[in-house]
Design an enzyme around this catalytic site. Structure first.
Site, mmCIF file in Angstrom:
data_model
loop_
_atom_site.group_PDB
_atom_site.id
_atom_site.type_symbol
_atom_site.label_atom_id
_atom_site.label_comp_id
_atom_site.label_asym_id
_atom_site.label_seq_id
_atom_site.Cartn_x
_atom_site.Cartn_y
_atom_site.Cartn_z
ATOM 1 N N GLY A 86 0.855 -1.229 0.057
ATOM 2 C CA GLY A 86 -0.087 -0.118 -0.135
ATOM 3 C C GLY A 86 0.710 1.035 0.024
ATOM 4 O O GLY A 86 2.047 1.447 0.507
ATOM 5 N N ARG A 150 1.383 -5.574 -5.100
ATOM 6 C CA ARG A 150 1.302 -6.786 -4.091
ATOM 7 C C ARG A 150 1.851 -7.879 -4.259
ATOM 8 O O ARG A 150 1.460 -8.944 -3.709
ATOM 9 C CB ARG A 150 0.028 -6.694 -3.419
ATOM 10 N N ASP A 181 5.194 -7.758 5.449
ATOM 11 C CA ASP A 181 5.189 -8.663 4.426
ATOM 12 C C ASP A 181 6.037 -8.524 3.533
ATOM 13 O O ASP A 181 7.073 -9.337 2.952
ATOM 14 C CB ASP A 181 3.796 -8.806 3.800
ATOM 15 N N LYS A 207 7.835 0.652 5.693
ATOM 16 C CA LYS A 207 6.884 1.572 5.251
ATOM 17 C C LYS A 207 5.532 1.003 5.915
ATOM 18 O O LYS A 207 5.472 -0.278 5.534
ATOM 19 C CB LYS A 207 6.976 1.560 3.630
ATOM 20 N N THR A 208 4.626 1.825 5.909
ATOM 21 C CA THR A 208 3.381 1.443 6.110
ATOM 22 C C THR A 208 2.687 2.532 7.058
ATOM 23 O O THR A 208 3.017 2.889 8.110
ATOM 24 C CB THR A 208 3.043 -0.064 6.852
ATOM 25 N N ASP A 210 0.213 1.989 8.440
ATOM 26 C CA ASP A 210 -0.606 1.400 9.803
ATOM 27 C C ASP A 210 0.051 1.492 10.867
ATOM 28 O O ASP A 210 -0.230 1.139 12.019
ATOM 29 C CB ASP A 210 -0.811 -0.333 9.216
ATOM 30 N N MET A 255 -8.426 3.454 8.176
ATOM 31 C CA MET A 255 -7.673 2.461 7.531
ATOM 32 C C MET A 255 -6.593 1.884 8.670
ATOM 33 O O MET A 255 -6.197 2.549 9.610
ATOM 34 C CB MET A 255 -6.785 3.055 6.534
HETATM 35 P P1 FBP Z 1 0.759 -2.112 3.557
HETATM 36 O O1 FBP Z 1 0.360 -2.887 4.822
HETATM 37 O O2 FBP Z 1 1.171 -2.531 2.406
HETATM 38 O O3 FBP Z 1 1.392 -0.982 3.954
HETATM 39 O O4 FBP Z 1 -0.963 -1.496 3.207
HETATM 40 C C1 FBP Z 1 -1.535 -0.767 4.248
HETATM 41 C C2 FBP Z 1 -2.800 -0.610 3.783
HETATM 42 O O5 FBP Z 1 -3.261 0.942 3.544
HETATM 43 C C3 FBP Z 1 -3.984 -0.935 4.952
HETATM 44 O O6 FBP Z 1 -4.164 0.254 5.869
HETATM 45 C C4 FBP Z 1 -5.345 -1.452 4.295
HETATM 46 O O7 FBP Z 1 -6.092 -2.275 4.860
HETATM 47 C C5 FBP Z 1 -4.800 -1.869 2.989
HETATM 48 O O8 FBP Z 1 -3.402 -1.078 2.835
HETATM 49 C C6 FBP Z 1 -5.317 -1.545 1.631
HETATM 50 O O9 FBP Z 1 -4.902 -2.149 0.588
HETATM 51 P P2 FBP Z 1 -5.359 -2.281 -0.789
HETATM 52 O O10 FBP Z 1 -5.610 -0.793 -1.287
HETATM 53 O O11 FBP Z 1 -4.218 -2.831 -1.684
HETATM 54 O O12 FBP Z 1 -6.742 -2.722 -0.700
#
Ligand code: FBP
Length: 554
Positions: A86, A150, A181, A207-208, A210, A255
């Site tokens: 993400g 992803r 991941d 990165k994230t 979250d 999120m």
């Molecule tokens: P990452 O863990 O890859 O940083 O992504 C986090 C995130 O933004 C979450 O908060 C959310 O649940 C998810 O990605 C949504 O991803 P997508 O837009 O690919 O469905």
């Protein structure tokens, strides 16, 4: 400079991110200090056996080199970079840090950006990032310079393709910018490269949005600061509207796939009437019905005081943490992983019927008790890492529906419950980085160039002391295996970086818990307003409550 830039964008492009002192004299003038051998956080024997080449590497810290004896020889470096998972504000600045770091080693250094995430690396789809392209993206949000993806790199065939691409491009290093991941992927790939005698190393950057990739050595993942500040601005605006009209309850899902760090930080910034914390719900073993009762009680108490309005924050990952729903989701994931083709193309009702025969009776009962819309969302395909796509589950609507039902069933509820739902996620993931993220990301990228130059395979770039002012930030690298444990994914045991959930005995949660009863009854709303880039340092350079409270800085 691109004509597409806004007036603010043009002014912001000129911002020169700051670096910790260890990196200020160029990537060649960095001395690397290695500590003692390390162990993974748990499952040591299993993880050691899976990473025989890279396991146990020491934590490394960087200082500015004192003289020629510490200074590496100048040679061009060829580096490939991948944006994985993400989006998170500041990714472009990580790439800028890598670019400037390797340029400081030699003007002949080359940076290649793999397109569309890990699949770009696997399939050899890349562009060369030159100074002109880089300059157009400095201090901007988004991952659009090379896009993200992803794809999970997990098969030997995929790893071999990556080695082929790395060899063709004569890469010294591949830097994977990603979450837990993706950094696990980086470690697995680095181990494979080493086993095959490849000269290219693989390292990562945390990165994230979250905020759940953190530990002693990774104080925060980049993007969290900007994303939560963006959401908090929007929540503050909604609070002002709620308090002006005094006729709506606003339920805002935030999120954060698993941990509730985003919700908690947003609560600390804005003081909502309700903020659910998934980790607490799990700790208290609250069933879905108890969560609904808790929310309904607050709505009812405010109504008794003539307040038929309020703001509630709901973490995206809540359902997985409610014990009975969590067990259901885990069983569904396992069932879907094993019977994927058998349920393909079936209607929701037919899917539920089939799936109920593969899961426990308790989980089947929970599944059957949910509205059809939520059932369908829970049964959607998992992502490539085996995770439920929680951002597609409309938990905020489920809660509104169930709270409404609960209030109707209460004879003594005389108030009104008109609720609106919101989901803030994509609104913040690509925001232009705050000063904190702009500097932090640039420093992470620059430190990654030092990891690349020193052939530090399987390491993650690490910038620490983040609440102490940039002049005191320290730079270094942490072996990724050190952060790993074994978890059940896609129906199998896998080594993964341990997720950092909200700690109920941690300072951020304790602060929230001490104030939430007052916030529930009153309108203690604060309105953080938009991120500022110029002005007093306490406005522009402040980090966030989570990191400040965690590090004892407030
Ligand atoms: P990452 O863990 O890859 O940083 O992504 C986090 C995130 O933004 C979450 O908060 C959310 O649940 C998810 O990605 C949504 O991803 P997508 O837009 O690919 O469905």
């Amino acid at each position: 400079m691109s004509d597409n830039l806004s007036v603010l964008g043009k002014a912001r492009a000129a911002y020169q991110p700051k670096l910790p002192s260890a990196l200020q004299n160029g990537a060649l003038k960095v001395a690397v200090h290695r500590g003692a051998a390390t162990e993974s956080v748990s499952d040591q024997e299993k993880i050691k056996s899976l990473f025989p080449g890279t396991y146990g590497a020491p934590v490394a810290s960087f200082t500015s080199a004192c003289g020629c004896s510490c200074t590496s020889e100048s040679k061009p470096l060829r580096v490939g970079v991948v944006l994985s998972g993400g989006q998170a504000p500041g990714g472009h600045n990580v790439i800028a840090g890598i670019f400037d770091g390797i340029q400081s080693m030699s003007p002949d250094s080359a940076l290649f950006g793999f397109l569309g995430g890990p699949s770009g690396l696997e399939n050899g789809k890349y562009i060369q990032i030159d100074a002109k392209l880089m300059d157009a993206y400095r201090n901007t949000g988004g991952f659009d310079i090379i896009q993200s993806g992803r794809t999970k790199l997990e098969t030997t065939a995929q790893f071999d393709s990556c080695i082929k691409v790395a060899n063709e491009l004569k890469l010294d290093a591949i830097i994977i910018i990603g979450g837990d991941d993706s950094n696990t992927n980086a470690a697995v790939l680095g181990e494979y490269f080493q086993a095959k005698g490849a000269s290219c190393i693989v390292c990562g950057c945390p990165k994230t949005i979250d905020g759940d990739l953190k530990n002693e050595y990774v104080e925060t993942s980049f993007g969290f600061d900007t994303a939560v500040k963006t959401y908090s601005e929007l929540i503050g605006n909604i609070m002002r509207d709620a308090n002006s009209a005094q006729k709506y309850w606003h339920f805002i899902k935030l999120m954060g796939r698993s941990a509730s760090h985003i919700g908690l930080e947003a609560a600390l910034q804005t003081h909502p009437n309700i903020c659910l914390i998934s980790e607490e719900v799990k700790d208290k073993q609250m069933k879905l019905s108890q969560v609904i009762k808790h929310v309904a009680d607050i709505v009812a108490e405010r109504a008794e005081n003539g307040k038929n309005f309020g703001v509630a924050l709901i973490p995206e990952g809540l359902l997985e943490f409610i014990p009975d729903v969590g067990v259901l989701i885990a069983e569904l994931s396992e069932a879907i992983a094993h019977h994927e083709t058998e349920v393909e193309g079936l209607s929701t009702a037919a899917k539920v019927e089939k799936i109920c025969s593969w899961i426990s009776a308790e989980s089947a009962a929970v599944l059957n008790s949910l509205p059809a819309g939520i059932q369908a969302q829970l049964m959607l395909d998992r992502d490539s890492h085996g995770n439920v796509q929680v951002s597609l589950i409309e938990t905020e609507k489920l809660i509104i529906e169930m709270v409404s039902k609960e209030l109707k069933s209460r004879a003594n509820f005389k108030g009104k419950f008109a609720a609106l739902n919101h989901f803030f996620g994509y609104e913040g993931r690509c925001a232009a980085p705050s000063n904190f993220d702009a500097d932090y990301c640039y420093s992470l990228g620059y430190a990654a160039s030092v990891l690349a130059n020193n052939k530090m395979n399987g390491y993650m770039s690490s910038i620490r002391n983040l609440t102490k002012g940039i002049e005191n930030w320290s730079a270094g690298g942490v072996p990724i295996t050190m952060m790993m444990n074994i978890e059940r994914r896609h129906g199998a045991d896998k080594p993964v970086i341990q997720k950092a959930l909200v700690e109920l005995d941690g300072a951020p949660f304790k602060y929230f818990a001490a104030h939430r009863d007052t916030w529930a009854k009153t309108e203690s709303y604060t309105y953080p307003g938009p991120i500022q880039y110029w002005g007093p340092s306490e406005v522009c350079d402040a980090t966030n409550f989570t990191i400040m409270l965690e590090r004892g800085a407030m």
